[in-house]
Design a protein around this motif. Structure first.
Motif, PDB file in Angstrom:
ATOM      1  N   VAL A   1       8.644   0.778  -7.727  1.00  0.00           N
ATOM      2  CA  VAL A   1       7.043   0.253  -7.496  1.00  0.00           C
ATOM      3  C   VAL A   1       6.753  -0.039  -6.208  1.00  0.00           C
ATOM      4  N   PRO A   2       7.070   0.215  -5.050  1.00  0.00           N
ATOM      5  CA  PRO A   2       6.584   0.852  -3.760  1.00  0.00           C
ATOM      6  C   PRO A   2       5.600   1.200  -3.719  1.00  0.00           C
TER       7      PRO A   2
ATOM      8  N   ALA B   1       5.847  -7.266  -9.319  1.00  0.00           N
ATOM      9  CA  ALA B   1       6.670  -6.730  -8.547  1.00  0.00           C
ATOM     10  C   ALA B   1       6.047  -5.644  -7.605  1.00  0.00           C
ATOM     11  N   ALA B   2       4.957  -4.887  -8.087  1.00  0.00           N
ATOM     12  CA  ALA B   2       3.858  -3.988  -7.058  1.00  0.00           C
ATOM     13  C   ALA B   2       2.046  -5.617  -6.913  1.00  0.00           C
ATOM     14  N   GLY B   3       2.367  -6.292  -7.321  1.00  0.00           N
ATOM     15  CA  GLY B   3       1.146  -6.833  -7.490  1.00  0.00           C
ATOM     16  C   GLY B   3      -0.255  -6.384  -8.448  1.00  0.00           C
ATOM     17  N   ASP B   4       0.532  -5.239  -9.092  1.00  0.00           N
ATOM     18  CA  ASP B   4       0.145  -4.753 -10.080  1.00  0.00           C
ATOM     19  C   ASP B   4      -0.501  -6.128 -11.370  1.00  0.00           C
ATOM     20  N   ALA B   5      -0.478  -7.032 -11.207  1.00  0.00           N
ATOM     21  CA  ALA B   5      -0.200  -7.720 -12.366  1.00  0.00           C
ATOM     22  C   ALA B   5      -1.686  -8.294 -13.289  1.00  0.00           C
TER      23      ALA B   5
ATOM     24  N   LEU C   1       8.390   9.100  -0.946  1.00  0.00           N
ATOM     25  CA  LEU C   1      10.571   8.997  -1.252  1.00  0.00           C
ATOM     26  C   LEU C   1      11.071   8.003   0.241  1.00  0.00           C
ATOM     27  N   ILE C   2      10.373   8.769   0.936  1.00  0.00           N
ATOM     28  CA  ILE C   2      11.199   7.938   2.587  1.00  0.00           C
ATOM     29  C   ILE C   2      11.121   6.453   2.397  1.00  0.00           C
ATOM     30  N   TYR C   3      10.229   6.016   2.854  1.00  0.00           N
ATOM     31  CA  TYR C   3      10.044   4.571   2.409  1.00  0.00           C
ATOM     32  C   TYR C   3      10.738   4.148   1.339  1.00  0.00           C
ATOM     33  N   PRO C   4      10.488   4.292  -0.042  1.00  0.00           N
ATOM     34  CA  PRO C   4      11.167   3.627  -0.968  1.00  0.00           C
ATOM     35  C   PRO C   4      12.836   3.752  -0.968  1.00  0.00           C
TER      36      PRO C   4
END
Lengths: 325, 450, 327
Positions: free
Chosen positions: A170-171, B101-105, C61-64
């Motif tokens: 997701v991020p 959730a990622a704003g990519d809808a 990776l770190i941020y997630p």
């Protein structure tokens, strides 16, 4: 196999010849010994008749599932449904119908594997090269540039292997769609694979690169070479076998990946790889049973070619650290 | 998930439908739009024109069915200037959670189950429908269908296509040969089953059942229970059950489940062609009914979309190889009652072009366009049943449009995900595997209600 | 066909463009490092070598990872702080308890079995005739995707009830031949977990074998020779010379397979969908977060996975420390 294990130096270029001669004392000796010991070793094998027998049993057990798939793929749909593949020995039959169907029949309802095959290639080649390049640079820095916190940082990178992909999806997609605007394109898939491949590539390459004898690097430094020069003239030529083998593994992992592609390719036929199509066909299990073996076999072809054509690199490449106690 | 899998089986039917349409097109003198470039745009004027705008439609629909979908709105595109980018993937139901959730809808999504729709609404991703969409739905759809797209009095998503559940498939020839009558009540159905057990030998059993469906394994069992609840407990109890007010362990629901158990848990009754009761979970739902063709079973309970499973060369008609009757009522005096499923179109932004497409998909024009291409049915009241590509389709549309029909939406699709796509499915699996009793089953499912 | 070709050309064009762009960026960076001014040169060079990977890892990776840790203390849509609720949920739900237990079984068995089989095989075939072919046979599963492996093994485990139909799965056919009753391998808990584990072992053994075989060949012959002259039998030589000689490769192999096992997801999903008590943490995490939209619970499961890998990381770090000291 054994010959290539003794010819590490054969892959080096003229540029490193000088460094090579300085380097070859410890490493070269080892190699010579390994190569020269071949004949003796044959006699001294741990193997006995039983060992050979056990090896063959393992090989057969390991091969049967894939062999069954291959046999299934050339049987008619009706036979696949109603009888086991070993019946082919009792009542032989052969058809390429399944392959023709999954490969060449065009139209929306067919498996249409050709297009996905191209996608898989276009995804996997850059996604194997990018992380290797960046990881080599990082591994070099960790191994040969002294700086404060080097050890801790390396442990951190190593630990990053454990971040479950699922949680990074997701991020990362947020960034791809919101900041870069590339979600659902090849570059998005490349970058994602590069990121997820880096920790392991850095870890494995560091194992290898840190074992290059310090005298070689020191000698170059004394000669006035800077890091870029050392990197190109010594590190890369000497690490080629490792680069190749880790590159092969990375290629296989990317080729066989489903999850990353699922999220970042947008799932469409324009970008999505073979594995996704295969997973969709599995979803149709029951209706497409007869197509599955052929489709699965097609997805194996490239990895097998890659493996068989490059397997000599495995020997030297992944030797990293093996002689240390 | 279940709905994705259910969707997947539709494709071949659609292929047959498309083919028959092509044949029809050859036979009749066609006034197909686009043939001479003189497209009749009068039906699309109301939507306005949008030069250069594009709308992404995201769905689980793939293959032939996806092609039909794209064809069904091509006139709309030509007339309004909107380009519809269709993105179909079978993972859409899962991926929408990531994308939202990622704003990519996407702009619009065709959502195959109300539970997912309601969750996306609750999380604030879905935009309320424009008034033009609501007007269409008021005009062409029943109150209950509109209700499935409504949360807290706000209307969000318009219904699209539908399926009728609770069909019992059989072979007319098999029934005729053995002198079987179509049962008119549930009890008659049990009596008929008893009569059939005389033939139990080798692989033959009266019923064949398949629950297997990947990570959605168990859903065909929920369809059985839903049919039984609607018939024995009645529509009001059904609604209370869906809402979580009537527990699984209540006498009404337990009774309904036990009636299903009378069939599914009796090794004399199941599982034709596949084995004993325990083989139900290892048989995929796709294969579930096929033993009818080999004469290894006589009846199979599955929704209208199972028509696609019979394969080429099998005619589905009252006088064909295979036909189906609706699961009979508890008593002969009860009116027709069916359960069914459907999908909904939700918007993730309020752009005008987005609502124009959403409005069009809720119209009778679209329903007729799409159904005429074959393979699907809709509960749209403005739909002409004769357009359906098969006799079963015609019959199903008539059932859906009949004002006397008591229609209830698939309960598991409406229940909270913890139950509807989880404990209800796994509970059914454990139940037919014999690891839990009916009481343990109901207690377990009740305990998972949020 | 024409469509296919133009599609092909277009995509490959894009690929080469991507490769060229990447090469250009890296090339310019290294060129800059080469021409860096004397002052601050060391720092600049270090940055250039580390930053590309560093930035990607931080972002990807770190941020997630940090994000996930935070999310695990929030509710399903990350709006409300719920403290340890998600963890309480995890350890009180029977279904999740089974999932956690399964994961432990996986991580205990897969690395062990794969390494044992891989090592045994590597030793048995070392220097034997047809080594290449024998190696390839066992390595082959490694080249097969999890999805493909799922297909292959579903055919292996296929079940047909006795008396109803002929067996079409090899294993059940063998059972029937020796007079047993056919089994529903994938449905019957708890053994079904072991049958899934077999698939993973089948895949990973090739990986272990290739690495260990390379390592065995790297063990100096003189030492083997010396041990032999001291009168050690082959078994003793193996334990006292070969195994210590390949220890660090063994660590790499076990570590890599353990981590891959903890993350296993596709096999379970493709073969049982996590039904019949076969779910593992990585699969459950995906189910919770993406099928059910429960991001809080999904994140909590991810965090548990972190904790499970921690011992492996700690062990490796200690090994690395030791090696540094040696050098």
């Amino acid at each position: 196999m054994s010959t290539s294990s003794g010819t590490n130096t054969g892959t080096s270029t003229d540029k490193v010849q000088k460094a090579e001669t300085k380097l070859d004392q410890p490493l070269g000796q080892r190699n010579k010994a390994t190569g020269g010991g071949k004949a003796k070793r044959v006699k001294q094998r741990l193997t006995s008749r039983w060992a050979t027998f056990a090896a063959i049993v393992i090989a057969v057990i390991w091969t049967i599932p894939t062999f069954g798939l291959l046999v299934s793929s050339i049987r008619t749909p009706d036979e696949i449904r109603t009888t086991g593949w070993w019946n082919i020995f009792v009542s032989p039959s052969f058809t390429l119908e399944n392959y023709a169907e999954v490969l060449t029949v065009s139209g929306a309802s067919s498996a249409n594997l050709g297009q996905y095959f191209v996608n898989s290639l276009v995804i996997a080649i850059p996604a194997a090269l990018f992380p290797i390049a960046l990881a080599t640079m990082a591994a070099y820095a960790f191994a040969w540039i002294k700086f404060k916190g080097s050890g801790a940082l390396f442990v951190l990178v190593f630990a990053l292997q454990i971040v479950p992909l699922q949680m990074a999806l997701v991020p990362l997609l947020q960034i791809f769609s919101g900041v870069l605007g590339i979600s659902g394109t090849f570059p998005a898939v490349w970058i994602a694979h590069t990121i997820f491949g880096l920790p392991l590539c850095i870890f494995l390459l560091h194992n290898f690169i840190s074992e290059i004898p310090g005298e070689v690097v020191e000698a170059a430094r004394v000669d006035g070479a800077n890091h870029t020069q050392i990197f190109f003239r010594i590190i890369i030529p000497l690490s080629l076998p490792a680069l190749a083998s880790i590159g092969i593994f990375q290629f296989l992992w990317v080729w066989n990946d489903l999850l990353v592609a699922l999220v970042f390719s947008g799932g469409t036929a324009d970008v999505a790889p073979l594995t996704q199509r295969l997973a969709e066909l599995v979803g149709n299990f029951g209706r497409n049973t007869e197509r599955l073996p052929a489709a699965a076999f097609i997805s194996l072809i490239i990895p097998l070619i890659v493996f068989f054509s490059l397997q000599r690199y495995f020997v030297r490449g992944l030797l990293a650290g093996s002689t240390k106690g | 998930m279940s709905s994705t899998l259910r969707r997947r089986v539709l494709a071949p039917a659609a292929a047959v439908g498309a083919l028959s349409l092509v044949l029809a097109g050859c036979a009749a003198d066609t006034d197909e739009p686009g043939a001479g470039g003189d497209l009749d745009c009068s039906a699309y004027e109301a939507y306005g024109t949008f030069e250069g705008e594009s709308v992404e439609v995201y769905a689980t629909i793939v293959e032939v069915e996806a092609d039909d979908l794209v064809t069904s709105w091509s006139d709309f595109e030509d007339c309004t200037g909107i380009t519809i980018d269709y993105v179909g993937t079978q993972e859409a139901e899962t991926q929408i959670n990531v994308r939202a959730a990622a704003g990519d809808a996407p702009d619009l999504m065709i959502i195959p189950q109300p539970g997912l729709l309601q969750r996306l609404i609750a999380d604030g991703y879905v935009e309320p429908a424009a008034s033009s969409v609501e007007d269409n739905v008021d005009e062409f759809w029943s109150e209950s269908w509109k209700g499935y797209g409504t949360v807290d009095g706000t209307f969000y998503a318009a219904p699209l296509l539908a399926s009728v559940k609770g069909y019992i498939w059989y072979s007319p020839a098999d029934f005729e040969e053995n002198g079987y009558e179509i049962p008119t009540t549930w009890d008659e159905m049990i009596a008929l089953t008893d009569q059939m057990t005389e033939r139990n030998e080798g692989a033959y059993r009266p019923w064949c059942v398949g629950f297997g469906s990947g990570d959605a394994t168990g859903w065909p069992g929920t369809d059985w229970v839903e049919d039984s609840v609607l018939r024995f407990a009645g529509p009001e109890a059904y609604d209370a059950w869906v809402a979580g007010e009537l527990e699984f362990s209540s006498p009404e629901i337990t009774d309904a489940i036990e009636r299903v158990g009378e069939i599914l848990l009796d090794p004399e009754y199941v599982n034709g062609g596949y084995g004993g009761v325990e083989s139900i979970v290892s048989t995929t739902f796709n294969d579930g009914g096929l033993p009818i063709l080999d004469g290894n079973c006589s009846m199979h309970h599955q929704a209208s979309f199972y028509e696609a499973q019979w394969g080429e060369g099998v005619t589905v008609a009252p006088d064909g190889d295979i036909w189906a009757f609706i699961t009979p009522p508890a008593s002969a005096d009860d009116g027709p009652a069916v359960t069914g499923g459907g999908e909904f179109v939700a918007a993730f932004n309020d752009r005008e072009a987005t609502s124009a497409v959403q409005t069009y998909l809720a119209s009778d024009t679209w329903a007729n366009n799409r159904v005429a291409l074959g393979g699907v049915i809709s509960a749209n009241q403005g739909l002409d049943p004769s357009l359906a590509s098969s006799q079963l389709g015609v019959q199903s549309i008539e059932i859906l449009q009949n004002p006397d029909t008591v229609f209830r939406f698939d309960a598991s699709d409406l229940m909270p995900a913890e139950v509807g796509t989880s404990s209800f499915w796994t509970g059914m699996v454990d139940w037919v595997s014999g690891t839990v009793t009916t009481d343990e089953l109901t207690e377990f499912i009740d305990s998972t209600f949020p | 066909m024409a469509d296919f070709l133009s599609d092909f050309a277009e995509k490959f064009g894009l690929m080469f463009l991507g490769l060229a762009a990447f090469a250009a960026v890296v090339g310019i960076l290294l060129f800059l490092a080469d021409r860096a001014p004397k002052r601050g040169r060391d720092v600049l060079q270090l940055l250039i070598f580390l930053l590309p990977a560093g930035i990607l890892l931080t972002v990807g990776l770190i941020y997630p990872a940090v994000n996930t840790t935070v999310l695990s203390f929030f509710n399903r849509n990350s709006q409300e702080f719920v403290g340890f609720d998600n963890f309480v949920w995890m350890f009180t739900q029977p279904q999740i308890q089974i999932t956690l237990l399964n994961t432990l079984v996986w991580v205990a068995l897969v690395p062990t079995l794969s390494t044992i089989f891989g090592l045994a095989y590597a030793v048995f075939i070392d220097k034997s005739k047809g080594e290449k072919v024998l190696k390839s046979l066992v390595f082959m599963p490694m080249a097969i995707s999890f999805v493909g492996a799922g297909i292959i093994w579903r055919f292996m485990y296929e079940y047909r009830a006795e008396g109803f139909s002929e067996q079409i799965g090899v294993l059940n056919q063998i059972i029937v031949w020796v007079g047993g009753e056919p089994q529903q391998f994938l449905q019957n808990s708890p053994w079904n977990t072991f049958f899934l584990i077999i698939v993973m072992v089948w895949i990973q053994t090739g990986f272990a074998m290739v690495l260990l075989s390379a390592a065995i060949k790297g063990v100096p012959v003189e030492i083997v020779e010396a041990s032999r002259l001291d009168g050690a039998n082959p078994w003793q030589t193996f334990w006292n010379v070969t195994v210590p000689g390949i220890r660090s490769t063994l660590v790499v192999v076990v570590t890599t397979i353990s981590i891959a096992t903890l993350k296993v997801f596709d096999i379970v999903r493709a073969m049982t969908g996590g039904n019949f008590d076969t779910s593992v943490v990585a699969n459950e995490m995906y189910t919770q977060a993406f099928n059910r939209g429960e991001f809080g619970q999904g994140s909590a499961l991810a965090l548990v996975l972190f904790v499970m890998v921690l011992p492996i990381v700690v062990y490796n770090v200690r090994i690395m420390r030791k090696q540094k000291e040696i050098r």
